[in-house]
Each structure stands twice: as structure tokens, then as C-alpha cells.
Motif scaffolding. Structure first.
Motif, PDB file in Angstrom:
ATOM      1  N   ASN A   1       0.822  -1.217   0.000  1.00 44.13           N
ATOM      2  CA  ASN A   1       0.000   0.000   0.000  1.00 44.13           C
ATOM      3  C   ASN A   1       0.853   1.263   0.000  1.00 44.13           C
ATOM      4  O   ASN A   1       0.494   2.260  -0.633  1.00 44.13           O
ATOM      5  CB  ASN A   1      -0.946  -0.006   1.199  1.00 44.13           C
TER       6      ASN A   1
ATOM      7  N   LEU B   1       1.934   1.841  -3.568  1.00 46.52           N
ATOM      8  CA  LEU B   1       0.844   2.367  -4.394  1.00 46.52           C
ATOM      9  C   LEU B   1       0.502   3.797  -4.008  1.00 46.52           C
ATOM     10  O   LEU B   1       0.195   4.637  -4.861  1.00 46.52           O
ATOM     11  CB  LEU B   1      -0.389   1.468  -4.265  1.00 46.52           C
ATOM     12  N   SER B   2       0.566   4.093  -2.715  1.00 48.05           N
ATOM     13  CA  SER B   2       0.246   5.445  -2.237  1.00 48.05           C
ATOM     14  C   SER B   2       1.215   6.463  -2.815  1.00 48.05           C
ATOM     15  O   SER B   2       0.821   7.588  -3.167  1.00 48.05           O
ATOM     16  CB  SER B   2       0.294   5.478  -0.710  1.00 48.05           C
TER      17      SER B   2
ATOM     18  N   SER C   1      -3.268   4.534  -4.125  1.00 48.55           N
ATOM     19  CA  SER C   1      -3.841   4.092  -2.850  1.00 48.55           C
ATOM     20  C   SER C   1      -3.840   5.272  -1.887  1.00 48.55           C
ATOM     21  O   SER C   1      -2.958   6.137  -1.932  1.00 48.55           O
ATOM     22  CB  SER C   1      -3.030   2.936  -2.262  1.00 48.55           C
ATOM     23  N   ASN C   2      -4.824   5.295  -1.002  1.00 50.12           N
ATOM     24  CA  ASN C   2      -4.893   6.319   0.036  1.00 50.12           C
ATOM     25  C   ASN C   2      -4.371   5.812   1.376  1.00 50.12           C
ATOM     26  O   ASN C   2      -4.340   6.543   2.358  1.00 50.12           O
ATOM     27  CB  ASN C   2      -6.345   6.799   0.213  1.00 50.12           C
ATOM     28  N   GLN C   3      -3.945   4.546   1.384  1.00 45.97           N
ATOM     29  CA  GLN C   3      -3.467   3.947   2.628  1.00 45.97           C
ATOM     30  C   GLN C   3      -1.939   4.038   2.684  1.00 45.97           C
ATOM     31  O   GLN C   3      -1.254   3.593   1.785  1.00 45.97           O
ATOM     32  CB  GLN C   3      -3.891   2.482   2.713  1.00 45.97           C
ATOM     33  N   LYS C   4      -1.424   4.604   3.768  1.00 48.89           N
ATOM     34  CA  LYS C   4       0.023   4.707   3.929  1.00 48.89           C
ATOM     35  C   LYS C   4       0.371   4.532   5.394  1.00 48.89           C
ATOM     36  O   LYS C   4      -0.232   5.153   6.264  1.00 48.89           O
ATOM     37  CB  LYS C   4       0.549   6.045   3.422  1.00 48.89           C
TER      38      LYS C   4
ATOM     39  N   GLN D   1      -1.521  -4.795  -8.549  1.00 51.35           N
ATOM     40  CA  GLN D   1      -1.687  -4.573  -7.119  1.00 51.35           C
ATOM     41  C   GLN D   1      -0.352  -4.275  -6.440  1.00 51.35           C
ATOM     42  O   GLN D   1      -0.325  -3.773  -5.309  1.00 51.35           O
ATOM     43  CB  GLN D   1      -2.318  -5.803  -6.466  1.00 51.35           C
TER      44      GLN D   1
END
Length: 836
Positions: A89, A92-93, A98-101, A224
């Protein structure tokens, strides 16, 4: 405190003891490096590693058509493995996906290594076991340092079905001794070979299109993770020295300098290791980075440093004697691969900061229009957009639909000019300003810049042309209201339906007629447009009437259950038309149920056969009898009314040719593609001709002789470049079409064909030239200058009637690699719309 220290020491010693129980591949597999390893044995070895080591985790990410598992293995420190999802994550952030960090977990480099996408290139899978062992081996302190900042993802075999086909064959024909001589059967693989997957598709060319289940599952997982480095491990002809980066030209203009820099530094590092062993190698000669659907280019356009590694080995069997007198063994091949792959991981780990910075910069800059000419792509509303949207979803590309009308100007893919047009509600909008902006632009950019014409693959793939959609590329961003999906009203059926109308406009139409016929339901097709109140049945439109199906119980429910996948189906309450084309008249003919024979075997091009098989079995799910061409003399021709000849050399005897002609005249239909046209070419029984007149033939022969005389003073060095002046590795060619002919139903007013070879035929006499190359045609991609003019007024798809039967000539393959969507509809026309 002392108790904590004692506990820690106990766990450390226990962990070290457990790690020490890891067996090497040769300890676990007695014939490792001597004989090919079965896929299930490789799975067993990796299972052993997972059981004995805390540095590796396993994930099954899908299953093949033959129900083998698709596996990846995550290799890193136990601490990193415990935080895999947070690391993913965070990655991806950092690129806006992604908004998850998790701020507590530092940045980690992600290196993905894929092995043996071609099943008969088995040394890749063999080397994966050595690579995994060296990464986990407690005695190898160096690799443990790499894993502190790196997550290594290993896919030991991308093509388990193909590898298993090859392994079963090689094991069956192997004796206790190896046979290095070239004449031995273990160097002569039988058709179709292990290179391909279950449907005989080349998975290495399927990354972007994802027509195959293996590609779909792998790319879903890949997207992913979005690694910074991806290496695809291959083999090539056994006489070829090892290939590693840097890659050859052409390099796509969107490739970043950081990617090129890593290629160069990696190449120097691998070269140093190979020099020490006196191993031969080459770089920058053959494998380019242009076509977007490879295992090196697809990751490259998604920000990673993508690369191909190639070891000589195809056809080598277990051991082979090379021209220089040395012997090449399985052990040699896997050892070379393992050394190169471990160097990739080492180099990447040492340059993790540069790679992370370069990757994030690439993905951030990919949102900028500066990467390409165009900022927005507009696809006019079209039923074929359904399949295009599916492709966008598979590749993680963002899209929306217009929710208002607006005038605009954009590059028209069909006219190759800037044209004014109107954006209307439900038009598809794709913006370059998105996290995967480079991949978006590569797929939609209308004019890819080819800086070297010696390309390894096709040179054009413009999606609007492939899908038969009116598309526009806009230099500016659009300020227009959009919506995430098209609002569709559910059709309310009356209690009694006179007939159903299923529009003929995309692959779903073909699947629907396939299912209807298999369920014993009669279907009619319209020869011309017919209007019934507020329902217009287009040419090719399907009609299922209660009058044609009087024995169907609960007619409305049974038919609607089958056709509901076509969201645009409708119904008629009367057979009386507004324009004098009533349902019971000559305009509507019953579709004859195809009884299909498809030939396979030696002489048939495996991938072109596979494209037909996959279309029939997966796309439209229609039953087909497949017979090896060597057994054609044993078939009962009366059992079939349709013969499909995929690209291949069909060496039929004169007697068999005569039987085929008689069968056609009695009502058979032949769909012949590419080289299979040789059965009919310049044959007195058929219309297919290379030259329209004897004068044309004489002129061509004279030109060839003059060219031969001129070539006497040509230099040797530029011979390859001279040859490509008469070639076409893969380009898009504009075609005119007879829209009134059933072969062209649903295609639109023009057809753009993907042409992959220089084969050409004159416009035919005594046959219908349904789709042909006009004068002054437009094209995309590389077309040799000596060939370009000669393609004018040549036929691409033609239909010849022979008494009660039909021959459909397909000079280009409309099913090529399964991604040319308008070609899929064209082939469906040949199967269902062109009557016998």
C-alpha cells in the motif's frame, strides 16, 4: 531483562537451525540439472522452502485452463514479510494508486522476476529454484543484505500448461543417456510444442490484451504491486549467446532516462560476472522495447525497469553439441540464468534509492501531457465500447462517460486529420492525466514514433481502429461533466412477444447466436435494414420469433434468459414493417447451424490455430470438432458444413483437393486464412489470383529480375534493411468495404485491418471483393516503401460462391492474438452471417 535476552538467543538459534534445514534443488531433486523438472516437482520444492524458511511466503494467484496453480513467492526478511500488505500500500500510495500509507514502515524496493512464459524454455523455471535457494540459504550472507530493503517476487513458471506439455514429451522420449547430436528426436519437438499455453497462445505477447486466463490473473496481481523492476526470463535458439540489457532499438520515446541508465549499469554488472566465467553474451542487438504487450515493455510503460533475459536453449533438449564443439547442458542454461537474475536483484538492491526515485518520478510525470501530444481521448458511444472498457479495467486505466454535449476538435483516427466533432452523452472519455498515464498514451497515441524500423514485432495497435470505434485524440484537457457509468433502463417485456431483436454489433452478439442455436432455437438474420414501429433492425440484426420456434415452452423466458447479456436487445409486437421488409419476407433468412471442422497438426501454424480454437471455445462457446490434418482422410464429410483452415501449409493430395471441391459445391463452407489460401491460389477451380492478368504477372517478374540484377553491387552490411523495404512486420491498413455484404455487417463504414505479412492478391473476378485496400489508403505503423504502393487495390477479405457452397478468403487474420475486436466480429460474420 536477562530472560528476554535468553529468549531472543533461543529464538535466533532456533531460527538459524530451521534455516539450516533448507535443501538445495539438487538435494531435493536428484535429477536437477540433468533432466527437465515436472511442474509439480517445482511446486513441491518451493513448498519445502516455504515450510523450512521464514524468508519466503507463498500465494496462489489463479489457475490455468488445465487447473494447475499459478504461484508467486515473496522473498524478503521475516520483518518485511510480516508487513507485506503495508509495504504494498505504501508503494501504491507513493504513485497515487492508494490512500493507505503506514508512516512507520520505510520504503522498500519491489523486484519481480517472471520465469518460463514459454513452456519449452524450461531452463527459466529450473533457474528459479536456484535463485530462491541462494536468496534463502543461511550460508549466503550477501543475499540477506539485499533482502533488507527489497521484496523479491518470484513467479517460477508463467505457463504451467505449456511447460507440462513439453516436460511430458521430453520425459517420454528421453533415454538414460543424453543425445547431443542434432538429429536426435529430443531436439525435434512435436506439434504444437510446449511454447504456448492450453489454447496455443503466446502469453509473452498477451500482457496488455489479457485474452488468456494466465495473463488476466497475473496482471491483476502485478497491478496490485507495481514493482520497480521486472525481469522476464526466456530462452532462444541454442546457438545464441546470452542476451541481457541494454535493449536494442527501437526504444519507445516514453521510456525514461532512469530506465535506460539502470539497463546500462545492470548490463555492465552482468557482463563482469559473465566475463569472469568466460561466458559469451550480447546486448543491444535484437530485442527492442516498443510493442506494449511484452513482459518487458508492459512493466516499462508502467514505470518499472522492464527487461528480457535470453539464454540459448530452445531445441537443445537435455544436452546439445554446439557449432564451436562445446556442449550446452540443462545445468549450463540454468546456471547462466541464475547468475544473471541474482545480479539483477543485487544491482537493484544497491540502487534502491535511485530506482524508487526514478519510478515515482516516472509515474508522477506520466500524468503530464508533456509525455505525449494528446491529453484526452474520446471514443464515440458504440456497443463495441463494452469490450474496450473491459480492457481498460484489466489494465487499471481510469475512464468516464460524458454526461453533457460539447463541440470539440480532435485528431480523427480514421481520417488521420483534425476534425470538428460533437461529444455526446455516453461517449467514452479517457484522460492522460491519471496514474497510469503513460500506459494510457501508449495504447491510444495515434502515431507512435518508431526510431528504428527493425522492430521485433507489430508497430501499430491503435485501439479505436482495432475496436471499430470512431475515436478522437484531443491536445487539450476537457472541461465537461462526466459520470462513472452509462445509465441503462431495464427492458420491460410484455406477457407475449412476437419476436426478439438482438442487434449485431459486437462479440456478445456472436455469443448470443451461438447459445441460441445450441439450444435448438431458430434465428433469422436481416439482409437489409427493416423498421418495425420504433424498433429498427439493422443489416445483420438477429430475429428470434415465436413463429419459428413453436415448440419452445415459455418462449419469452427461455429466449430472454439467453440474450439478456446483450443489454441493447429489444422485442417486436408485430412482423409488419414500415419499409416493406416484413419478418416473413425475403429480407430475413434462417441462420444455418454451423457444424464445424477445424484442422490441427503438423503444417498448421500453432498460434493461428490457437486463435481460432480460443475464439470458438471461449469467446462464443461453440462446439467444434478438431481433427489432426494427418487424419483428414478418415473423416465423413457429410457430418460437417463448415471447414476452418487456419494459417498453415496444407499439403493435400490431388484426390483430397477434389473431395474438398465436391464438398464445397454440395453446400460446404470453407474459411481459409493466410497461408492456407495456397490450396486455392491460381487453381482453375477457384477465383483466387495473385495477379489480375498475365500482363501484371509478366510485369512483376520483369521488375523482380531487374531488382536481382541491381542487387549484384549491393553491400552486405545493409542487406537486412533492404529486405524490410518490402516487408510489413505488423501495421494497420485502411480498407474499403461493401457494407451490403453479410461479411461486413456491423463493422462500420470502413475496416482497418492488422496486416502482419506481405501476402497480397489482386481484386478477384467472379467473386465478391467485400473488403479491399483502396487507392491512397491510410496506414499506421511501418510499411516497407517498396510494398506500400503495391498494396493498393488488393483484396483483404473475399467471398466466392461455388454452386451451393462458399469459400471465404481471409488474406489477413482477423483473430490475430485475440485482441482485434472488429476482427472478431468479422470472423463471426463469416461463421454465421455468410450463408451456405
Amino acid at each position: 531483562m536477562k530472560q528476554s535476552i535468553v529468549s531472543f538467543l533461543f529464538l535466533f538459534i532456533l531460527g538459524s537451525t530451521l534455516q539450516a534445514q533448507i535443501k538445495s534443488p539438487s538435494e531435493f531433486l536428484p535429477n536437477y540439472g540433468k533432466q527437465i523438472t515436472f511442474y509439480h516437482q517445482t511446486e513441491a520444492y518451493f513448498g519445502h522452502l516455504v515450510k523450512e524458511s521464514s524468508f519466503i511466503k507463498h500465494q496462489v494467484y489463479g489457475q490455468t485452463n488445465e487447473e494447475r496453480n499459478l504461484n508467486v513467492y515473496f522473498v524478503s526478511t521475516p520483518e518485511n514479510l510480516a508487513n507485506l500488505d503495508q509495504i504494498r500500500n505504501n508503494n501504491l500510495s507513493a504513485i497515487g494508486l492508494s490512500n493507505q500509507k503506514n508512516q512507520k514502515i520505510g520504503d522498500k524496493l519491489i523486484v519481480w522476476i517472471s520465469f518460463s512464459v514459454h513452456g519449452n524454455e524450461y531452463a527459466g523455471m529450473e533457474s528459479a529454484m536456484t535463485v530462491a535457494y541462494e536468496l534463502l540459504n543461511p550460508a549466503n550472507k550477501e543475499t540477506k543484505e539485499w533482502l533488507k530493503n527489497t521484496i523479491v517476487i518470484l513467479d517460477p513458471c508463467e505457463n504451467p500448461d505449456g511447460l507440462s506439455r513439453y516436460a511430458n514429451w521430453l520425459r517420454e522420449i528421453s533415454g538414460k543417456k543424453t543425445h547431443p547430436g542434432l538429429s536426435d528426436r529430443e531436439h525435434m519437438e512435436v506439434w504444437p510444442g510446449g511454447r504456448y499455453n492450453h489454447y496455443i497462445f503466446d502469453l509473452n505477447r498477451d500482457w496488455a490484451w489479457q485474452t488468456q486466463i494466465e495473463s488476466q490473473k497475473r496482471i491483476a496481481l502485478y497491478n496490485q504491486w507495481m514493482p520497480q523492476v521486472h525481469a522476464d526470463i526466456h530462452e532462444m535458439g541454442y546457438e545464441s549467446p546470452y542476451f541481457f540489457p541494454p535493449s536494442a532499438e527501437p526504444l519507445h520515446e516514453f521510456i525514461d532516462q532512469y530506465q535506460k541508465d539502470f539497463h546500462f549499469s545492470l548490463g555492465k554488472n552482468i557482463a563482469a560476472k559473465f566475463d569472469k566465467e568466460n561466458w559469451l553474451y550480447n546486448t543491444r542487438e535484437r530485442f527492442d522495447l516498443f510493442y506494449p504487450s511484452y513482459g518487458d515493455t508492459y512493466p516499462t510503460y508502467n514505470g518499472a525497469v522492464g527487461m528480457t533475459l535470453e539464454q540459448g536453449g530452445i531445441g537443445a533438449g537435455r544436452e546439445i553439441k554446439l557449432a564451436n564443439g562445446t556442449h550446452l547442458t540443462t545445468k549450463d542454461r540454468l546456471t547462466h540464468h541464475a547468475k544473471a537474475v541474482l545480479t539483477i536483484i543485487e544491482t537493484a538492491s544497491n540502487q534502491s534509492d535511485q530506482l524508487l526515485k526514478g519510478f515515482r518520478g516516472f509515474m508522477t510525470n506520466s500524468r503530464k501531457k508533456a509525455k505525449g501530444v494528446y491529453a484526452t481521448y474520446v471514443m464515440k458511444n458504440n456497443p463495441k465500447s463494452e469490450q474496450l472498457v473491459e480492457l481498460l479495467k484489466k489494465n487499471g486505466i481510469e475512464y468516464s462517460y460524458a454526461n453533457a454535449s460539447q463541440k470539440s476538435i480532435g485528431f480523427n483516427y480514421k481520417t488521420k486529420k483534425d476534425n470538428a466533432f460533437s461529444i455526446e452523452p455516453n461517449d467514452l472519455i479517457i484522460k492522460a492525466d491519471q496514474p497510469r498515464g503513460v500506459m494510457t498514451q501508449v495504447l491510444f497515441e495515434p502515431n507512435q514514433k518508431l526510431n528504428d524500423s527493425l522492430s521485433y514485432d507489430i508497430t501499430a495497435w491503435d485501439l479505436p481502429l482495432a475496436y471499430g470505434i470512431d475515436g478522437y485524440a484531443l491536445k487539450n484537457s476537457l472541461a465537461i461533466n462526466t459520470k462513472p457509468s452509462i445509465d441503462r433502463k431495464e427492458l420491460m417485456l410484455p406477457e407475449k412477444v412476437y419476436a426478439f431483436h438482438i442487434p449485431w454489433n459486437n462479440r456478445t452478439s456472436a455469443k448470443v447466436v451461438s447459445l441460441l442455436l445450441q439450444n435448438g432455437i431458430n434465428v433469422r438474420t436481416a439482409a437489409q435494414k427493416a423498421v418495425f414501429g420504433d424498433v429498427t433492425v439493422e443489416a445483420g440484426g438477429l430475429i428470434v420469433s415465436k413463429g419459428d420456434n413453436p415448440t419452445i415452452v415459455d418462449f419469452e423466458k427461455k429466449v430472454s434468459d439467453i440474450i439478456k447479456t446483450k443489454s441493447d436487445y429489444n422485442y417486436l409486437t408485430s412482423g409488419f414493417s414500415v419499409n416493406a421488409r416484413d419478418l416473413g419476407g425475403e429480407n430475413f433468412s434462417l441462420i444455418k447451424k454451423p457444424k464445424i471442422l477445424l484442422l490441427s497438426g503438423k503444417g498448421v501454424n500453432p498460434t493461428e490455430f490457437g486463435a481460432v480454437w480460443h475464439y470458438l471455445d471461449e469467446v462464443i462457446q461453440y462446439p467444434t470438432s478438431i481433427v489432426d490434418v494427418s487424419n483428414i482422410g478418415r473423416i465423413d464429410w457429410s457430418e460437417f458444413n463448415t471447414l476452418i483452415l487456419a494459417d498453415g501449409n496444407y499439403n493435400f493430395s490431388d484426390d483430397l483437393k477434389s473431395q474438398l471441391t465436391d464438398w464445397i459445391k454440395k453446400g460446404g463452407k470453407v474459411i481459409a486464412m493466410n497461408e492456407a489460401l495456397g490450396l486455392f491460389e491460381n487453381n482453375d477451380n477457384y477465383a483466387l489470383r495473385v495477379f489480375a492478368t498475365d500482363e501484371d504477372k509478366t510485369k512483376a517478374e520483369t521488375e523482380a529480375k531487374e531488382k536481382e540484377l541491381k542487387s549484384r553491387l549491393f553491400d552486405f552490411h545493409n542487406n537486412e534493411r533492404r529486405l524490410i523495404s518490402s516487408s510489413i512486420p505488423g501495421a494497420i491498413i485502411e480498407n474499403a468495404l461493401d457494407t451490403s455484404h453479410p461479411l461486413s455487417f456491423g463493422l462500420g463504414n470502413s475496416y482497418f485491418s492488422l496486416k502482419t505479412d506481405a501476402r497480397k492478391y489482386s481484386l478477384l473476378t467472379k467473386a465478391s471483393n467485400v473488403i479491399y485496400v483502396p487507392k491512397n489508403y491510410s496506414s499506421y505503423g511501418f510499411v516497407g516503401h517498396n510494398l506500400k504502393k503495391k498494396l493498393e487495390e488488393t483484396v483483404t477479405f473475399a467471398v466466392e460462391k461455388k454452386e451451393k457452397g462458399t469459400v471465404i478468403y481471409m488474406i489477413d487474420n482477423p483473430l490475430f492474438r485475440g485482441f482485434w475486436e472488429n476482427g472478431i466480429l468479422l470472423f463471426s460474420n463469416a461463421l454465421f452471417q455468410v450463408q451456405y
